[in-house]
Design an enzyme around this catalytic site. Sequence first.
Site, short mmCIF file in Angstrom:
data_model
loop_
_atom_site.label_atom_id
_atom_site.label_comp_id
_atom_site.label_asym_id
_atom_site.label_seq_id
_atom_site.Cartn_x
_atom_site.Cartn_y
_atom_site.Cartn_z
N GLY A 8 0.83 -1.20 0.00
CA GLY A 8 0.00 0.00 0.00
C GLY A 8 0.86 1.25 0.00
O GLY A 8 0.56 2.24 0.67
N SER A 10 1.74 3.49 -2.39
CA SER A 10 1.66 4.56 -3.38
C SER A 10 1.08 5.86 -2.83
O SER A 10 1.23 6.91 -3.44
CB SER A 10 0.83 4.10 -4.59
OG SER A 10 -0.52 3.86 -4.20
N ARG A 11 0.42 5.78 -1.66
CA ARG A 11 -0.19 7.00 -1.14
C ARG A 11 -0.27 6.95 0.39
O ARG A 11 -0.04 5.92 1.01
CB ARG A 11 -1.59 7.20 -1.73
CG ARG A 11 -2.55 6.06 -1.43
CD ARG A 11 -3.90 6.30 -2.04
NE ARG A 11 -4.86 5.27 -1.66
CZ ARG A 11 -6.17 5.39 -1.82
NH1 ARG A 11 -6.67 6.49 -2.36
NH2 ARG A 11 -6.98 4.42 -1.45
N SER A 132 -3.75 0.08 14.27
CA SER A 132 -4.55 1.28 14.53
C SER A 132 -4.84 1.33 16.02
O SER A 132 -4.95 0.29 16.68
CB SER A 132 -5.86 1.24 13.75
OG SER A 132 -6.76 2.24 14.21
N TYR A 146 -13.83 -2.44 11.61
CA TYR A 146 -12.45 -2.07 11.30
C TYR A 146 -11.55 -2.42 12.48
O TYR A 146 -10.46 -2.98 12.31
CB TYR A 146 -12.39 -0.58 10.99
CG TYR A 146 -11.00 -0.02 10.82
CD1 TYR A 146 -10.25 -0.29 9.67
CD2 TYR A 146 -10.43 0.80 11.79
CE1 TYR A 146 -8.97 0.23 9.51
CE2 TYR A 146 -9.16 1.34 11.63
CZ TYR A 146 -8.44 1.04 10.49
OH TYR A 146 -7.17 1.56 10.34
N THR A 149 -10.45 -6.05 12.69
CA THR A 149 -9.36 -6.43 11.79
C THR A 149 -8.02 -5.95 12.33
O THR A 149 -7.00 -6.65 12.24
CB THR A 149 -9.56 -5.90 10.36
OG1 THR A 149 -9.45 -4.47 10.33
CG2 THR A 149 -10.93 -6.31 9.81
N LYS A 150 -8.00 -4.76 12.93
CA LYS A 150 -6.74 -4.21 13.43
C LYS A 150 -6.32 -4.86 14.75
O LYS A 150 -5.12 -4.97 15.04
CB LYS A 150 -6.84 -2.70 13.58
CG LYS A 150 -6.92 -1.97 12.24
CD LYS A 150 -5.70 -2.26 11.37
CE LYS A 150 -5.68 -1.46 10.10
NZ LYS A 150 -4.45 -1.66 9.30
N ILE A 179 -4.83 10.13 11.23
CA ILE A 179 -3.76 10.70 10.41
C ILE A 179 -4.39 11.35 9.18
O ILE A 179 -5.27 10.76 8.53
CB ILE A 179 -2.77 9.60 9.95
CG1 ILE A 179 -2.21 8.84 11.15
CG2 ILE A 179 -1.66 10.21 9.11
CD1 ILE A 179 -1.35 9.64 12.09
#
Length: 249
Positions: A8, A10-11, A132, A146, A149-150, A179
Amino acid sequence: MKYAIVTGGSRGIGRAIAETLNEEGYKTIILYNSSQEKAKELEEKGIITIKCDVSNRDSVKGAKKEVEKITDKIHVLVNNAGLWYLMPFERFDEDKYEKMLKVNLNGLIYVTYEFLPLLKNAGGSSIINIASNAGIGTAAEGTTFYAITKAGVIILTRRLAFELGKYGIRVNAVAPGWIETDMTIGGKSQEEIEKLRENFRNKTVLHTTGKPEDIAYIVSFLASEKARYITGQVIVADGGRIDNLTHSV
């Protein structure tokens, strides 16, 4: 030459990590699944880019073959690729949950498993997983699935540290708070962005919000020899969330 892989990359946070490691002398490779234009920008800085969907094991195997054409050793692996949807429990959407699970947790497993032989070849390497603060219990509306998963990423980090230590592989995680990235503020008006910033400032003792570089610097430290005695740990970088600092132990 030391090699680093950032998923991940690219950004957002992944891009900041890739650029920081590249500036520090690592030959950096990013695996990306979107933002091809942004990936090309990184190529101009000498970063190698490989298209890969981490949630698809065959795609990960293909990326590994491409990396093996370049090197047989990986010194740093940063599992950063992630996906999130705001989804209150009462509006459970199985498709969105499955997508988050496949990218955030399954993807980390696929990438780490496939690249493990190259990490072993390095004779001392570092895996850094981007988790996270939601995964350690920080509450926010609509983040339950979410957070699941973290939390899995954090448990996996500790188990991998236990299992891979015999190979000289250190495994740690960074758990960011809010962030500012194109994923968190993209598509919003300036007024909406300012409201978000103020909301999260008021939740931290430092009264500030985080930038991708804040996470990149921590990753850089964990990847380095300065952190040679650190493994199985989770570093929380959230500006000092007030609710986390004031809850009873």
